[in-house]
Write an enzyme that holds these catalytic residues in place. Structure first.
Site, PDB file in Angstrom:
ATOM      1  CE  LYS A 124      26.596  65.873  36.009  1.00 36.65           C
ATOM      2  NZ  LYS A 124      27.680  65.081  35.398  1.00 36.65           N
ATOM      3  CG  ASP A 142      25.836  66.579  31.081  1.00 37.97           C
ATOM      4  OD1 ASP A 142      25.500  67.511  30.305  1.00 37.97           O
ATOM      5  OD2 ASP A 142      25.501  65.402  30.893  1.00 37.97           O
TER       6      ASP A 142
END
Length: 214
Positions: A124, A142
């Site tokens: 991420k 997310d």
């Protein structure tokens, strides 16, 4: 059974997002690729606002890997102790700064594999840096994107990797660069976890979420 919106609905959704905000921006404050990398690494299990409060003064004195090493772990801790998991994060920032100085000439690499090899940098974080700094169509999934993707049918998936693949597979190429920013902002401010604000949602008529609020 996972429900997936069709191409035309997804194209219309992102056309509306683009019309509302053509150039969406991430909310983490940064000065360069290095400070962006550090800010994203610090943001795990923390809010962007909380990270920004901590890093404004920090980045004025440590905006390169070498300056961060000169500041040292204890000096860094003094700046970020209001952020969750600050001790472990400080260790990782110092370690990744040393690697950047020793192996990359103080520059942040533009390779996902190289970024993910750095301490405290997961997929991420790497994708955020690739997208925001290097302008690559990388998708950082997310909790907001995961929730919105599954609720709406834009990019459903059982985990973040599946949602990331669904974004890449189903969102038209013209929207890939900004897709995750549009979705993060929509999930953060409209499609919130407990009481989504469906009454003011600009994609309400296309969304597959069955429990829409008034």
């Amino acid at each position: 059974m996972v429900r997936q919106l069709d191409y035309h609905a997804i194209h219309e959704i992102f056309s509306r997002f683009r019309e509302a905000e053509a150039e969406p921006k991430g909310e983490l404050e940064h000065l360069n690729a290095y400070t962006l990398l550090v800010a994203v690494a610090l943001s795990a299990q923390a809010t962007d606002a909380g990270v920004n409060r901590a890093t404004r003064a920090l980045f004025q004195i440590a905006d390169t890997p070498q300056k961060m090493l000169d500041l040292g772990e204890e000096g860094l801790i003094e700046h970020i102790k209001t952020i969750g998991l600050f001790r472990n994060k400080a260790k990782n920032v110092i370690r990744l700064s040393r690697i950047l100085v020793d192996d990359y000439g103080g520059e942040v690499p533009s390779s996902r594999a190289a970024l993910q090899s750095l301490p405290g940098v997961g997929r991420k974080t790497a994708n955020v840096v690739l997208n925001m700094w290097f302008r690559m169509p990388a998708q950082a999934v997310d909790t907001h994107i995961f929730r919105l993707g599954n609720r709406s049918g834009i990019c459903p998936g059982k985990d973040v990797d599946a949602v990331e693949r669904a974004i890449e597979d189903h969102i038209p190429a013209e929207f890939q660069q900004h897709a995750h920013h549009w979705m993060i902002l929509h999930g953060r401010y409209v499609c919130v976890a407990r009481k989504p604000k469906c009454g003011v949602c600009l994609i309400r008529d296309l969304c597959l979420f069955e429990e829409k609020t008034i």
